[in-house]
Design a protein around this motif. Structure first.
Motif: not given
Length: 387
Positions: A179-190, A224-233
């Motif tokens: 299950a994804n634990l993130m809230p709506p409108n989350y920002v992966a870079a943060n 951990v590195n989901s904020g990197e654009k090469k991983i998740f833009d």
């Protein structure tokens, strides 16, 4: 009087003998050291095998059905027992919303031999709302979507001969969920993306029932590195997580030149059950020392050779085996009734399992290998972890 003297002499002699026996010097032999590490190694391997199942779903959940390191090696790796093929389908529009991967006796790029099929169902089901709390999302299609919940089903799934099944005897609903634990409108870079992986499983050994295991996991996985654009833009429409670009585009062959772009993931939580020695165990991984998998790490870099039609003729084949390379787990075993003292505590001394770093230093950065150290009463025992 003569008889009384004889009796008195015998009495004194008996008392003297008893005193000599009772005053016997204690043995100088030291108690046997607690050196049992097998249960820790078994638990670590079972945990790794289950996180592989979760990671297969992570690739498929990001619409990468074949470009991953669980892909079969082209051709017959071992003609005696392998056809070397897998199939993957993803139904995002049907009522059931399911994805599946079928392994047809496949030697995979990570060096494992797999058989059977994994099914993931991610149509909305209120019975699983508790896994996402208030972040419900009946329209979730990808694993990075908030509120995404996937339920697992295994059909004759085997890894290197071990059959892994879901144990449905412990709970009223299927307990194999990501299950994804993130809230709506989350920002992966943060805030790095997190998932919860919960399940109860049995491991059946191919030849020896005494080695069977039962394992329950409740883990949180962090990219951990989901904020990197090469991983998740995240700001690009239709973007998905690039777990590893070892396979690029539609290529069916690995591309080592770009293998430095890959996910860095961490696991925390608890694992419990019974290992192959029959003893119950509990393993705890805290936030301070998570188990780390770095998909740019190749513990056994060369997995073989591939014959080509180019002038090179034979080129090395990289093995995509990515072990836990860092982290510390608190491990307690020997929790059966016969091993519990009147105080309720295990008579088996708790261990710590150090992954990747063999110097039992919590600050040490793990090395890229599949080794570890089991620390018992301040003494470290180096171990080779199972693949």
């Amino acid at each position: 009087m003569k008889i009384n003297r004889i009796a008195l002499s015998l009495t004194i002699l008996g008392l003297s003998t008893a005193l000599i026996i009772s005053c016997k010097k204690p043995s100088n032999e030291a108690p046997l050291a607690d050196t049992e590490t097998e249960s820790a190694v078994d638990a670590a391997w079972a945990t790794f095998a289950l996180t592989d199942i979760e990671q297969i779903s992570a690739f498929i959940g990001e619409n990468q059905p074949l470009n991953h390191f669980y892909k079969d090696i082209p051709g017959s790796y071992n003609s005696s027992n392998s056809t070397g093929s897998i199939t993957a389908t993803r139904d995002t529009n049907g009522a059931s919303k399911n994805i599946n991967v079928g392994f047809n006796k496949s030697w995979c790029y990570d060096g494992r031999f797999r058989e059977g099929t994994l099914f993931w169902y991610y149509s909305y089901d209120a019975a699983y709302d508790s896994y996402v709390g208030d972040n419900k999302n009946s329209n979730a299609r990808y694993s990075h979507d908030y509120g995404h919940v996937a339920r697992l089903s295994l059909i004759d799934y085997k890894v290197d001969g071990w059959q892994i099944d879901i144990d449905n005897t412990k709970h009223g609903i299927v307990r194999a969920v990501v299950a994804n634990l993130m809230p709506p409108n989350y920002v992966a870079a943060n805030t790095p993306i997190k998932w919860r992986f919960v399940g109860d499983f049995t491991f059946t050994h191919p030849t020896d029932p005494a080695k069977n295991m039962s394992i329950s996991v409740d883990l949180v996985k962090t990219l951990v590195n989901s904020g990197e654009k090469k991983i998740f833009d995240q700001n690009t429409r239709g973007a998905t997580i690039i777990w590893s670009n070892f396979f690029t585009g539609t290529s069916t062959a690995p591309n080592p030149s770009v293998a430095t772009t890959a996910a860095y993931i961490a696991y925390t939580g608890t694992v419990s059950g019974n290992t192959t020695n029959g003893a119950k165990f509990r393993m705890v991984i805290d936030d301070a020392h998570p188990l780390i998998r770095d998909f740019t790490c190749y513990a056994d870099k060369i997995g073989g050779v591939t014959v080509t039609t180019t002038t090179a003729g034979i080129v090395p084949r990289y093995q995509e085996f990515h072990p836990f390379i860092q982290g510390i787990a608190s491990f307690t075993t020997g929790l059966d009734a016969a091993d519990i003292s009147s105080s309720g505590k295990s008579n088996i001394y708790p261990r710590q399992i150090y992954f990747g770093n063999e110097d039992n230093d919590p600050k040490s950065v793990g090395s890229c290998d599949n080794t570890g150290l089991v620390l018992i009463k301040g003494i470290g025992y180096k171990v080779d972890l199972k693949k």
